[in-house]
Design a protein around this motif. Structure first.
Motif, PDB file in Angstrom:
ATOM      1  N   ALA A 123      -3.506   6.922  -3.335  1.00  0.00           N
ATOM      2  CA  ALA A 123      -3.821   5.585  -2.572  1.00  0.00           C
ATOM      3  C   ALA A 123      -3.778   5.830  -1.187  1.00  0.00           C
ATOM      4  N   ARG A 124      -2.797   6.422  -0.488  1.00  0.00           N
ATOM      5  CA  ARG A 124      -2.440   6.783   1.010  1.00  0.00           C
ATOM      6  C   ARG A 124      -3.519   7.521   1.486  1.00  0.00           C
ATOM      7  N   VAL A 125      -3.924   8.704   0.461  1.00  0.00           N
ATOM      8  CA  VAL A 125      -5.170   9.432   1.025  1.00  0.00           C
ATOM      9  C   VAL A 125      -6.556   8.607   1.164  1.00  0.00           C
ATOM     10  N   SER A 126      -6.581   7.942   0.147  1.00  0.00           N
ATOM     11  CA  SER A 126      -8.026   7.012   0.108  1.00  0.00           C
ATOM     12  C   SER A 126      -7.790   6.119   1.137  1.00  0.00           C
ATOM     13  N   ALA A 127      -6.762   5.432   1.353  1.00  0.00           N
ATOM     14  CA  ALA A 127      -6.689   4.536   2.265  1.00  0.00           C
ATOM     15  C   ALA A 127      -6.981   5.252   3.852  1.00  0.00           C
ATOM     16  N   PHE A 128      -6.435   6.334   4.122  1.00  0.00           N
ATOM     17  CA  PHE A 128      -6.768   6.917   5.544  1.00  0.00           C
ATOM     18  C   PHE A 128      -8.249   7.310   5.446  1.00  0.00           C
ATOM     19  N   LEU A 129      -8.736   8.084   4.551  1.00  0.00           N
ATOM     20  CA  LEU A 129     -10.286   8.208   4.563  1.00  0.00           C
ATOM     21  C   LEU A 129     -11.083   6.887   4.774  1.00  0.00           C
ATOM     22  N   GLU A 130     -10.687   5.749   4.302  1.00  0.00           N
ATOM     23  CA  GLU A 130     -11.839   4.762   4.260  1.00  0.00           C
ATOM     24  C   GLU A 130     -11.394   4.006   5.781  1.00  0.00           C
ATOM     25  N   PHE A 131     -10.098   4.262   6.451  1.00  0.00           N
ATOM     26  CA  PHE A 131      -9.697   3.983   7.538  1.00  0.00           C
ATOM     27  C   PHE A 131     -10.563   4.693   8.577  1.00  0.00           C
TER      28      PHE A 131
END
Length: 309
Positions: free
Chosen positions: A269-277
């Protein structure tokens, strides 16, 4: 493979000893020792070299620890997320990024990401070398024009291009006349091949300064000492204001900045969140978006001033 035994092995390896691991986890030392011994027996290899007062990972133990530590952490995070009924980004997020992009943007990006996701412990290291994500424990790497690697997948974060720029008073010289230039310390170029509105031209150069970083070169060019080849994102604001003019686009491979992660690892979830950010910060992936993000000004190709003939 017994995941409980593997988790206990990781616990001992992380703390560097059975006693320290037992105290940290409030578990019996004998239980940890038995679980690790059972894992060694099932794998048919020794994972620790046991001395009278020391415990050291064998080569096989080190390889197993490095390849399973992150996976076990992700399993734990997945279980926590399911139990809590959501996929809230949390935990440590380690990122490796190139020097120039880090200096230009990652301080601001990291701070805003941390404010949005306070349960993520973001760690960013800056280096231009190619890192081994699995061996060195990175969740995400950002790289410029990376070589193909079947172990990694990702997406283009930003596209950029190199442009030759100078102050307005320093006009592009006629053919056969060398231009004063500020170049990278490692450069051995004697000419720039440029695409201009009037066609392709070759500009001979005479280096007057050799500097180590692109930011140093940009600052030197602003003084008028010479022209330079720089990424458009680094000088778009100066071109927009008229402090610099563009002599032409450098012919050759465009610059692509990629965000990469291991192909065999499920995205946390944290990697996905950073990519979307990152996608939110640079929705089109154009160099002017990076300048606009940093300055808060709308800098587009239509408003950039050029010195093209």
């Amino acid at each position: 493979m017994d995941l409980l035994a593997l988790a206990d092995f990781n616990l001992v390896a992380r703390h560097g000893g059975f006693g320290r691991a037992a105290r940290a986890a409030e578990r019996p030392k004998a239980t940890l020792s038995r679980r690790v011994a059972d894992l060694e027996a099932s794998l048919g290899v020794r994972l620790f070299e046991r001395g009278s007062h020391t415990l050291k990972l064998t080569q096989e133990g080190r390889a197993l620890f490095e390849r399973t530590e992150t996976l076990l952490a992700e399993i734990g995070e997945a279980a926590t997320a399911v139990a809590s009924g959501g996929e809230t980004p949390r935990g440590r997020l380690r990122i490796s990024a190139p020097l120039l992009f880090s200096q230009m943007a990652l301080g601001k990006l990291a701070a805003r990401f941390a404010l949005r996701y306070p349960e993520v412990r973001l760690e960013i290291t800056t280096e231009d070398r190619a890192v081994d994500m699995v061996e060195e424990g990175y969740d995400l790497v950002i790289r410029v024009n990376p070589d193909p690697d079947e172990r990694l997948i990702g997406r283009v974060l930003l596209r950029d291009r190199l442009v030759a720029v100078a102050v307005p008073d320093l006009g592009r010289p006629e053919s056969g006349v060398a231009a004063r230039a500020v170049v990278r310390a490692s450069s051995n170029q004697s000419a720039w091949d440029l695409a201009t509105q009037g066609g392709d031209v070759r500009v001979s150069i005479e280096p007057v300064l050799r500097l180590a970083s692109l930011i140093m070169i940009r600052d030197a060019v602003r003084t008028g000492i010479g022209a330079a080849v720089l990424p458009l994102s680094l000088v778009a604001g100066d071109l927009h204001s008229g402090a610099l003019v563009q002599w032409g686009d450098v012919k050759g491979r465009p610059i692509e900045i990629w965000a990469l992660y291991p192909s065999r690892r499920l995205l946390s979830a944290r990697v996905s969140a950073f990519l979307e950010f990152l996608k939110e910060a640079f929705p089109q992936g154009q160099p002017e978006e990076l300048t606009a993000y940093l300055t808060g000004e709308d800098v587009t190709t239509q408003t950039v001033k050029t010195g093209l003939p």
